[in-house]
Design a protein around this motif. Structure first.
Motif, PDB file in Angstrom:
ATOM      1  N   ALA A  49     -41.281 -29.308 -77.619  1.00  0.00           N
ATOM      2  CA  ALA A  49     -41.560 -30.598 -78.261  1.00  0.00           C
ATOM      3  C   ALA A  49     -41.033 -30.556 -79.690  1.00  0.00           C
ATOM      4  CB  ALA A  49     -43.061 -30.859 -78.259  1.00  0.00           C
ATOM      5  N   THR A  50     -40.185 -31.508 -80.028  1.00  0.00           N
ATOM      6  CA  THR A  50     -39.531 -31.475 -81.351  1.00  0.00           C
ATOM      7  C   THR A  50     -39.830 -32.735 -82.153  1.00  0.00           C
ATOM      8  OG1 THR A  50     -37.737 -30.129 -80.459  1.00  0.00           O
ATOM      9  CG2 THR A  50     -37.298 -31.251 -82.533  1.00  0.00           C
ATOM     10  N   ILE A  51     -40.360 -32.515 -83.347  1.00  0.00           N
ATOM     11  CA  ILE A  51     -40.558 -33.615 -84.297  1.00  0.00           C
ATOM     12  C   ILE A  51     -39.361 -33.612 -85.237  1.00  0.00           C
ATOM     13  CG2 ILE A  51     -41.962 -34.403 -86.248  1.00  0.00           C
ATOM     14  CD1 ILE A  51     -44.398 -33.326 -84.787  1.00  0.00           C
ATOM     15  N   SER A  52     -38.753 -34.784 -85.435  1.00  0.00           N
ATOM     16  CA  SER A  52     -37.593 -34.898 -86.334  1.00  0.00           C
ATOM     17  C   SER A  52     -37.990 -35.676 -87.579  1.00  0.00           C
ATOM     18  CB  SER A  52     -36.456 -35.658 -85.649  1.00  0.00           C
ATOM     19  OG  SER A  52     -35.985 -34.928 -84.553  1.00  0.00           O
ATOM     20  N   LEU A  53     -37.495 -35.226 -88.714  1.00  0.00           N
ATOM     21  CA  LEU A  53     -37.793 -35.899 -89.977  1.00  0.00           C
ATOM     22  C   LEU A  53     -36.502 -36.182 -90.738  1.00  0.00           C
ATOM     23  CD1 LEU A  53     -40.816 -33.654 -91.094  1.00  0.00           C
ATOM     24  CD2 LEU A  53     -40.929 -35.901 -89.993  1.00  0.00           C
ATOM     25  N   SER A  54     -36.518 -37.249 -91.493  1.00  0.00           N
ATOM     26  CA  SER A  54     -35.474 -37.634 -92.469  1.00  0.00           C
ATOM     27  C   SER A  54     -34.233 -38.280 -91.866  1.00  0.00           C
ATOM     28  CB  SER A  54     -35.023 -36.460 -93.332  1.00  0.00           C
ATOM     29  OG  SER A  54     -36.085 -36.055 -94.132  1.00  0.00           O
ATOM     30  N   SER A  55     -33.497 -37.565 -91.019  1.00  0.00           N
ATOM     31  CA  SER A  55     -32.253 -38.147 -90.498  1.00  0.00           C
ATOM     32  C   SER A  55     -32.285 -38.174 -88.975  1.00  0.00           C
ATOM     33  CB  SER A  55     -31.061 -37.311 -90.961  1.00  0.00           C
ATOM     34  OG  SER A  55     -29.853 -37.791 -90.389  1.00  0.00           O
ATOM     35  N   HIS A  56     -31.457 -39.020 -88.397  1.00  0.00           N
ATOM     36  CA  HIS A  56     -31.246 -38.987 -86.945  1.00  0.00           C
ATOM     37  C   HIS A  56     -30.350 -37.788 -86.620  1.00  0.00           C
ATOM     38  CE1 HIS A  56     -27.216 -40.287 -87.937  1.00  0.00           C
ATOM     39  NE2 HIS A  56     -26.888 -39.896 -86.724  1.00  0.00           N
ATOM     40  N   CYS A  57     -30.181 -37.474 -85.357  1.00  0.00           N
ATOM     41  CA  CYS A  57     -29.065 -36.642 -84.898  1.00  0.00           C
ATOM     42  C   CYS A  57     -28.748 -37.041 -83.467  1.00  0.00           C
ATOM     43  CB  CYS A  57     -29.379 -35.147 -84.978  1.00  0.00           C
ATOM     44  SG  CYS A  57     -30.383 -34.534 -83.623  1.00  0.00           S
ATOM     45  N   LEU A  58     -27.621 -36.579 -82.991  1.00  0.00           N
ATOM     46  CA  LEU A  58     -27.251 -36.814 -81.601  1.00  0.00           C
ATOM     47  C   LEU A  58     -27.392 -35.481 -80.875  1.00  0.00           C
ATOM     48  CD1 LEU A  58     -26.213 -39.238 -79.977  1.00  0.00           C
ATOM     49  CD2 LEU A  58     -23.899 -38.392 -80.345  1.00  0.00           C
ATOM     50  N   LEU A  59     -28.334 -35.414 -79.965  1.00  0.00           N
ATOM     51  CA  LEU A  59     -28.543 -34.186 -79.200  1.00  0.00           C
ATOM     52  C   LEU A  59     -27.763 -34.332 -77.896  1.00  0.00           C
ATOM     53  CD1 LEU A  59     -30.191 -31.511 -79.311  1.00  0.00           C
ATOM     54  CD2 LEU A  59     -31.994 -32.691 -78.054  1.00  0.00           C
ATOM     55  N   GLU A  60     -26.849 -33.377 -77.659  1.00  0.00           N
ATOM     56  CA  GLU A  60     -25.958 -33.492 -76.513  1.00  0.00           C
ATOM     57  C   GLU A  60     -26.331 -32.450 -75.455  1.00  0.00           C
ATOM     58  OE1 GLU A  60     -22.018 -35.386 -78.340  1.00  0.00           O
ATOM     59  OE2 GLU A  60     -22.169 -33.241 -78.679  1.00  0.00           O
ATOM     60  N   PHE A  61     -26.210 -32.854 -74.202  1.00  0.00           N
ATOM     61  CA  PHE A  61     -26.626 -31.992 -73.089  1.00  0.00           C
ATOM     62  C   PHE A  61     -25.420 -31.654 -72.227  1.00  0.00           C
ATOM     63  CE2 PHE A  61     -30.315 -34.122 -74.615  1.00  0.00           C
ATOM     64  CZ  PHE A  61     -31.324 -33.180 -74.516  1.00  0.00           C
ATOM     65  N   TYR A  62     -25.316 -30.365 -71.878  1.00  0.00           N
ATOM     66  CA  TYR A  62     -24.165 -29.843 -71.137  1.00  0.00           C
ATOM     67  C   TYR A  62     -24.638 -29.149 -69.877  1.00  0.00           C
ATOM     68  CZ  TYR A  62     -21.917 -30.440 -75.627  1.00  0.00           C
ATOM     69  OH  TYR A  62     -21.441 -30.975 -76.793  1.00  0.00           O
ATOM     70  N   LYS A  63     -23.786 -29.195 -68.856  1.00  0.00           N
ATOM     71  CA  LYS A  63     -24.077 -28.422 -67.639  1.00  0.00           C
ATOM     72  C   LYS A  63     -23.997 -26.944 -67.972  1.00  0.00           C
ATOM     73  CE  LYS A  63     -22.684 -30.897 -63.538  1.00  0.00           C
ATOM     74  NZ  LYS A  63     -21.303 -31.358 -63.651  1.00  0.00           N
ATOM     75  N   VAL A  64     -24.885 -26.172 -67.398  1.00  0.00           N
ATOM     76  CA  VAL A  64     -24.800 -24.718 -67.547  1.00  0.00           C
ATOM     77  C   VAL A  64     -23.604 -24.248 -66.711  1.00  0.00           C
ATOM     78  CG1 VAL A  64     -25.982 -22.548 -67.081  1.00  0.00           C
ATOM     79  CG2 VAL A  64     -27.269 -24.525 -67.883  1.00  0.00           C
ATOM     80  N   PRO A  65     -22.698 -23.435 -67.292  1.00  0.00           N
ATOM     81  CA  PRO A  65     -21.545 -22.978 -66.510  1.00  0.00           C
ATOM     82  C   PRO A  65     -21.982 -22.220 -65.258  1.00  0.00           C
ATOM     83  CG  PRO A  65     -21.322 -22.370 -68.818  1.00  0.00           C
ATOM     84  CD  PRO A  65     -22.719 -22.907 -68.644  1.00  0.00           C
ATOM     85  N   GLU A  66     -21.163 -22.362 -64.196  1.00  0.00           N
ATOM     86  CA  GLU A  66     -21.440 -21.642 -62.940  1.00  0.00           C
ATOM     87  C   GLU A  66     -21.316 -20.132 -63.184  1.00  0.00           C
ATOM     88  OE1 GLU A  66     -22.029 -23.188 -59.928  1.00  0.00           O
ATOM     89  OE2 GLU A  66     -21.978 -25.125 -60.953  1.00  0.00           O
ATOM     90  N   GLU A  67     -21.870 -19.357 -62.254  1.00  0.00           N
ATOM     91  CA  GLU A  67     -21.701 -17.894 -62.271  1.00  0.00           C
ATOM     92  C   GLU A  67     -20.232 -17.551 -62.483  1.00  0.00           C
ATOM     93  OE1 GLU A  67     -23.703 -14.877 -61.412  1.00  0.00           O
ATOM     94  OE2 GLU A  67     -25.123 -16.289 -62.299  1.00  0.00           O
ATOM     95  N   GLY A  68     -19.955 -16.601 -63.341  1.00  0.00           N
ATOM     96  CA  GLY A  68     -18.569 -16.159 -63.508  1.00  0.00           C
ATOM     97  C   GLY A  68     -17.821 -16.948 -64.575  1.00  0.00           C
ATOM     98  N   GLU A  69     -18.320 -18.177 -64.892  1.00  0.00           N
ATOM     99  CA  GLU A  69     -17.699 -18.909 -65.992  1.00  0.00           C
ATOM    100  C   GLU A  69     -18.224 -18.338 -67.303  1.00  0.00           C
ATOM    101  OE1 GLU A  69     -17.571 -23.141 -63.644  1.00  0.00           O
ATOM    102  OE2 GLU A  69     -17.950 -23.178 -65.800  1.00  0.00           O
ATOM    103  N   LYS A  70     -17.810 -18.963 -68.410  1.00  0.00           N
ATOM    104  CA  LYS A  70     -18.235 -18.453 -69.716  1.00  0.00           C
ATOM    105  C   LYS A  70     -19.754 -18.444 -69.822  1.00  0.00           C
ATOM    106  CE  LYS A  70     -16.042 -20.905 -72.744  1.00  0.00           C
ATOM    107  NZ  LYS A  70     -15.478 -21.502 -73.862  1.00  0.00           N
TER     108      LYS A  70
END
Ligand code: AKG
Ligand code: FE2
Length: 176
Positions: A49-70
């Motif tokens: 749970a995250t409380i944010s203060l003062s400024s906005h931000c853009l939180l970006e979500f990525y797929k977890v790489p498959e086995e063997g990828e980075k």
């Protein structure tokens, strides 16, 4: 604040007796600073749970790489001063959230377990990009143009978690 967490049930459904966090991480991001995509990993119960203060931000979500990828940076302590942060963002995010100041954001279940999250090192967030799921609800007051570039300021985040195992002072003593 703990009663508010309990009333709202943020930490319900976890294998924890008290339904309140025992860990709080405070991060300060100057405009242009971010955090590389990562998973918070197994050291914590899978609700954050995250409380944010003062400024906005853009939180970006990525797929977890498959086995063997980075690597997926799982449980790695993410750095908010890394010069390679934007390189780690080379992959396009699957979706993003516009995180408003004075908001509480709860990440749990699949979003916690299956996606990495990160914040790009930019001073302007381009709202036309990134598939922002909450764009219409989260636009700051006075901005009604979803084509806008939003200028970041300094943002403070307080991230609450439950750490299951902590090192006891006895163990520290015995290791000396
Ligand atoms: O500052 C934030 O909102 C995210 C922080 C974060 O992802 C972390 O500390 O693991
Ligand atoms: Fe994180």
């Amino acid at each position: 604040m703990f009663p508010r967490f309990q009333e709202s049930g943020v930490f319900d459904g976890l294998d924890a007796p008290h339904r309140v966090p025992n860990h709080c991480l405070v991060n300060e991001y100057l405009a242009g600073q971010g955090i590389m995509p990562h998973k918070d990993g197994p050291a914590y119960l899978p609700t954050v749970a995250t409380i944010s203060l003062s400024s906005h931000c853009l939180l970006e979500f990525y797929k977890v790489p498959e086995e063997g990828e980075k690597d997926s940076n799982e449980g790695e302590q993410p750095s908010n001063s890394s010069t390679t942060t934007n390189e780690k963002h080379s992959q396009e995010p699957v979706f993003s959230l516009l995180v408003q100041p004075r908001s509480l954001l709860v990440l749990k279940e699949d979003v916690y377990n299956k996606y990495m999250h990160g914040i790009r090192e930019v001073t302007l967030d381009d709202l036309r990009k990134s598939n922002i799921l909450n764009l219409n609800e989260a636009l700051p007051e006075g901005i009604n143009d979803t084509n806008a570039l939003l200028e970041r300021g300094t943002r403070i985040s307080l991230t609450f978690r439950i750490v299951q195992k902590t090192l006891s002072s006895k163990k520290i003593f015995l290791r000396k």
